[in-house]
Design a protein around this motif. Structure first.
Motif, PDB file in Angstrom:
ATOM      1  N   LYS A   1       0.836  -1.211   0.000  1.00  0.00           N
ATOM      2  CA  LYS A   1       0.000   0.000   0.000  1.00  0.00           C
ATOM      3  C   LYS A   1       0.870   1.259   0.000  1.00  0.00           C
ATOM      4  CE  LYS A   1      -4.039  -1.850   2.409  1.00  0.00           C
ATOM      5  NZ  LYS A   1      -4.788  -1.823   3.659  1.00  0.00           N
ATOM      6  N   ARG A   2       1.949   1.244   0.810  1.00  0.00           N
ATOM      7  CA  ARG A   2       2.855   2.396   0.884  1.00  0.00           C
ATOM      8  C   ARG A   2       3.562   2.619  -0.462  1.00  0.00           C
ATOM      9  NH1 ARG A   2       3.638   0.485   6.080  1.00  0.00           N
ATOM     10  NH2 ARG A   2       5.466  -0.735   5.519  1.00  0.00           N
ATOM     11  N   ILE A   3       3.981   1.531  -1.088  1.00  0.00           N
ATOM     12  CA  ILE A   3       4.675   1.631  -2.397  1.00  0.00           C
ATOM     13  C   ILE A   3       3.741   2.246  -3.424  1.00  0.00           C
ATOM     14  CG2 ILE A   3       5.636   0.309  -4.308  1.00  0.00           C
ATOM     15  CD1 ILE A   3       6.805  -1.602  -2.147  1.00  0.00           C
ATOM     16  N   ILE A   4       2.501   1.772  -3.459  1.00  0.00           N
ATOM     17  CA  ILE A   4       1.521   2.296  -4.421  1.00  0.00           C
ATOM     18  C   ILE A   4       1.237   3.770  -4.141  1.00  0.00           C
ATOM     19  CG2 ILE A   4      -0.878   2.131  -5.189  1.00  0.00           C
ATOM     20  CD1 ILE A   4      -0.594  -0.937  -4.899  1.00  0.00           C
ATOM     21  N   ALA A   5       1.079   4.120  -2.868  1.00  0.00           N
ATOM     22  CA  ALA A   5       0.797   5.501  -2.494  1.00  0.00           C
ATOM     23  C   ALA A   5       1.944   6.448  -2.870  1.00  0.00           C
ATOM     24  CB  ALA A   5       0.509   5.574  -0.999  1.00  0.00           C
TER      25      ALA A   5
END
Length: 191
Positions: A185-189
């Protein structure tokens, strides 16, 4: 009267040419049907021969390249199969089927890492095809991965290698199966 004769003669030639074209197209279609029946019996050389004969009647279409590549994969002619796959990509640059056929090529050569990458590429381009999902499952199993972990691995690899758009799309698909993965989720964000 001479004008009328010439006009009638031209119309007759156009009609005969149209009829000829219809006969040629019909023969090509029949050869493609015959090729399909040979393919169902795993008679790869005969299927290949029929497709080439059909192409001699009219030009090769995208589906013909799929059939020719499939035949060559099964006849163990990887270079010729790759040639046909490359021709498919000229016609459809983002072809999921081309990626899927390459996955088969690499798997047949036991290069499971590349096979997995091509399998995931086919899947993210057309996630609704169950055959692509099955392909990932079989290849991932050879690498000791679950299909979901395989999609994550390839997605991260693509982001690291500069294929950001494909990598993000793979990770978004991964999150549908593993929504609790905060790292992803952090990578996508971030992007």
């Amino acid at each position: 009267s001479r004008k009328t004769y010439l006009k009638a003669s031209t119309c007759k030639n156009e009609f005969e040419n149209e009829e000829n074209d219809q006969n040629i197209n019909k023969a090509a279609d029949e050869l493609r049907i015959l090729a399909k029946s040979y393919k169902e019996k795993s008679e790869w050389f005969m299927a290949y021969k029929c497709i080439l004969q059909a192409a001699s009647k009219n030009s090769l279409c995208y589906q013909d390249y799929i059939e020719l590549a499939t035949c060559q994969i099964n006849l163990n002619h990887p270079k010729l199969a790759q040639f046909f796959i490359d021709e498919m990509r000229i016609m459809q640059p983002d072809s999921s089927m081309a990626a899927n056929l390459e996955a088969f090529l690499y798997a047949k050569d036991q290069d499971y890492e590349k096979a997995l990458e091509k399998g995931v590429e086919a899947f993210i381009r057309d996630p609704g095809v169950s055959g692509y999902q099955n392909n990932i499952q079989q290849i991932a199993k050879k690498l000791g991965l679950t299909p979901i972990d395989a999609i994550r691995k390839i997605g991260l690899s693509w982001i690291d290698s500069g294929r950001r758009k494909d990598g993000l799309f793979a990770l978004i698909i991964y999150l549908k199966f593993k929504p609790e993965d905060n790292e992803i989720k952090r990578i996508i964000a971030k992007y």
